[in-house]
Every structure is written in structure tokens, then in C-alpha cells.
Design a protein around this motif. Structure first.
Motif, short mmCIF file in Angstrom:
data_model
loop_
_atom_site.label_atom_id
_atom_site.label_comp_id
_atom_site.label_asym_id
_atom_site.label_seq_id
_atom_site.Cartn_x
_atom_site.Cartn_y
_atom_site.Cartn_z
N GLY A 58 0.66 -1.29 -0.07
CA GLY A 58 -0.07 0.25 -0.09
C GLY A 58 0.97 1.08 0.08
O GLY A 58 1.85 1.18 -0.37
N GLU A 59 0.09 2.39 0.43
CA GLU A 59 1.06 3.49 0.46
C GLU A 59 1.99 3.63 1.61
O GLU A 59 1.91 3.00 2.50
CB GLU A 59 0.05 4.83 0.53
CG GLU A 59 -1.00 5.29 -0.35
CD GLU A 59 -1.62 6.46 -0.32
OE1 GLU A 59 -1.61 7.12 0.74
OE2 GLU A 59 -2.07 6.71 -1.07
N ASP B 108 5.93 6.36 2.43
CA ASP B 108 6.30 7.82 2.16
C ASP B 108 7.44 7.96 1.02
O ASP B 108 7.38 8.57 0.16
CB ASP B 108 6.96 8.50 3.41
CG ASP B 108 5.76 8.43 4.62
OD1 ASP B 108 5.01 9.40 4.26
OD2 ASP B 108 5.96 7.58 5.46
N ARG C 282 3.76 2.76 -4.57
CA ARG C 282 2.61 3.90 -3.95
C ARG C 282 3.26 4.86 -3.10
O ARG C 282 2.83 4.98 -1.82
CB ARG C 282 1.50 3.12 -3.61
CG ARG C 282 0.64 2.54 -4.72
CD ARG C 282 -0.38 1.58 -4.17
NE ARG C 282 -1.56 2.32 -3.42
CZ ARG C 282 -2.53 1.72 -2.67
NH1 ARG C 282 -2.71 0.76 -2.77
NH2 ARG C 282 -3.52 2.53 -2.22
N ALA C 283 4.34 5.34 -3.41
CA ALA C 283 5.07 6.05 -2.62
C ALA C 283 4.64 7.62 -2.76
O ALA C 283 4.17 7.90 -3.79
CB ALA C 283 6.73 6.33 -3.15
N THR C 284 4.29 8.36 -1.54
CA THR C 284 3.58 9.55 -1.67
C THR C 284 4.61 10.82 -1.50
O THR C 284 4.27 11.84 -1.63
CB THR C 284 2.69 9.80 -0.62
OG1 THR C 284 3.39 9.44 0.83
CG2 THR C 284 1.68 8.50 -0.51
#
Length: 228
Positions: free
Chosen positions: A66-67, A69, A112-114
Motif C-alpha cells: 500500500g502507500e 512515504d 505507491r510512494a507519496t
């Protein structure tokens, strides 16, 4: 802060994992060697076995995760594709490119790096050194895609750090005596007066992860090699 470091069980990747973990980050490292994974886990890191060239496994890993950083891509196929161009098989040069460029791009696409994606390239991308065509091709391509990827993935930041000669296990293909002599000669030619350490590069990666106004940049970490 949650960070994934692919290739985080040895060398630059492991030094980066340790540095970020000491800052309080949750660090997940991936690698292919169980002994190294076990050592990383014993050091307090979350370690998962993953082959970065296995697209199906990489996609499943990021889907499950999932997400998070920040993503750091620090794995490589090693010193493959080295040698004078007339003596090097095109298959070996292809292996150098396919073992690094395409897996890096696939990971950047799937993750899914934010916050940021940081590539580890190498100074061979910009140096006129004989016998380095395969490595130059792989790392040169990686460095060239940084800026368009920064535009494509915005607001996620995309950068690369580009090490010069760094004393890690990557150089283990040379006998100890030859490696030591080569490092001594290189040190004498560098403005910094020494070859690099994995910790030197880890500090640079830590910087670009935290530098929220830096994107699309390739940061040389080479002791002055490319300006000497």
C-alpha cells in the motif's frame, strides 16, 4: 516516516536503512540473500525477500504494501558488462541495462510512494572511462530519466544520487591486493583525497529524501571525481 529500500541488505542500501532507522523511520528493506535478510531483521529492520527483476513479485509486493512515504532503489546486477567494448559481449551489456534500468522504472511505476523516489546511479554515467560502456549505458539512462519522471510523478519527488568509487562489496570481484592498490591510486587523484564509504552516500540519500524542494536532480557523491 515509512521508507522502502530495495537492495537494502548490503552496501549503500543497508547504510541508508541504518541511517534512516536511527532517525526514527520505519524502514523496510528487500533483498535476495536470506543470510543478509536475517542480519537486517536482527538489526531491527523489516526485511522481505524480493528479486527486483521479477516484475510479478515486485507488483505483488507493492500492492500488498500500500502507500508509504519514500522509495529508495539501491540494487544492481553488479559489475556485469565491464571491459573494452571490442571484448565485451553485447549480451553482457544488455544484462547491465536490463538488470538495473528496467527494474528501477518498473518499481517507480508500481510503488505507491507519496513523498519521493530516489535512484542510486553511478558516476560512470558521466565519466570518460574505458571499459565502462555497459555500466555507463545503464546509469546514464537512469540519470537521464530522472527529470521526466519528476514531471510524470509529481507531486512525488524523483531524484538520483550518483556515487563515484565507494568501498563496498560491489568491488569484491577484484582480489584484495588489487582492490587496495586501485583504491589508493584513485584516492590520490580525487579532490576529496579518499574513496567513498556507503555512509557517505547514505547521507546524500537522507538529504534528498528530506529536501522537499528538490526534485528532478542528480546529486554527485563522488569526492570530486567528475569535476577533477
Amino acid at each position: 516516516m515509512r521508507v522502502v529500500i530495495m537492495g537494502g541488505t548490503a552496501g549503500i542500501g543497508l547504510a541508508t536503512a541504518r541511517r534512516l532507522a536511527s532517525d526514527g523511520a520505519e524502514v523496510i528493506v528487500t533483498g535476495r540473500t536470506q543470510e543478509r535478510l536475517d542480519a537486517a531483521a536482527a538489526a531491527g529492520l523489516t526485511a522481505e525477500r524480493l528479486d527486483g527483476t521479477d516484475e510479478e513479485a515486485v507488483a505483488a509486493f507493492f500492492e500488498r504494501l500500500g502507500e508509504f512515504d519514500h522509495l529508495v532503489l539501491a540494487f544492481s546486477p553488479g559489475p556485469v558488462g565491464m571491459g573494452p567494448i571490442r571484448e565485451t559481449k553485447i549480451a553482457d551489456i544488455r544484462a547491465a541495462v536490463e538488470g538495473k534500468l528496467f527494474p528501477y522504472l518498473f518499481a517507480a511505476q508500481q510503488a505507491r510512494a507519496t513523498g519521493s523516489v530516489t535512484f542510486v546511479s553511478a558516476a560512470s554515467a558521466r565519466a570518460a572511462l574505458g571499459g565502462m560502456v555497459g555500466l555507463s549505458a545503464a546509469n546514464g539512462a537512469i540519470e537521464r530519466v530522472v527529470s521526466p519522471l519528476a514531471a510524470d510523478l509529481a507531486p512525488v519527488r524523483v531524484n538520483a544520487v550518483s556515487p563515484g568509487v565507494v568501498d563496498t562489496e560491489w568491488w569484491s570481484f577484484l582480489p584484495e591486493e588489487q582492490r587496495s592498490a586501485q583504491f589508493t591510486a584513485i584516492s590520490a587523484s580525487l579532490p576529496a583525497g579518499r574513496v567513498g564509504t556507503a555512509e557517505d552516500v547514505a547521507e546524500a540519500i537522507r538529504y534528498v529524501i528530506g529536501a522537499t524542494y528538490v526534485t528532478g536532480t542528480v546529486l554527485p557523491v563522488d569526492g570530486g571525481f567528475t569535476v577533477a
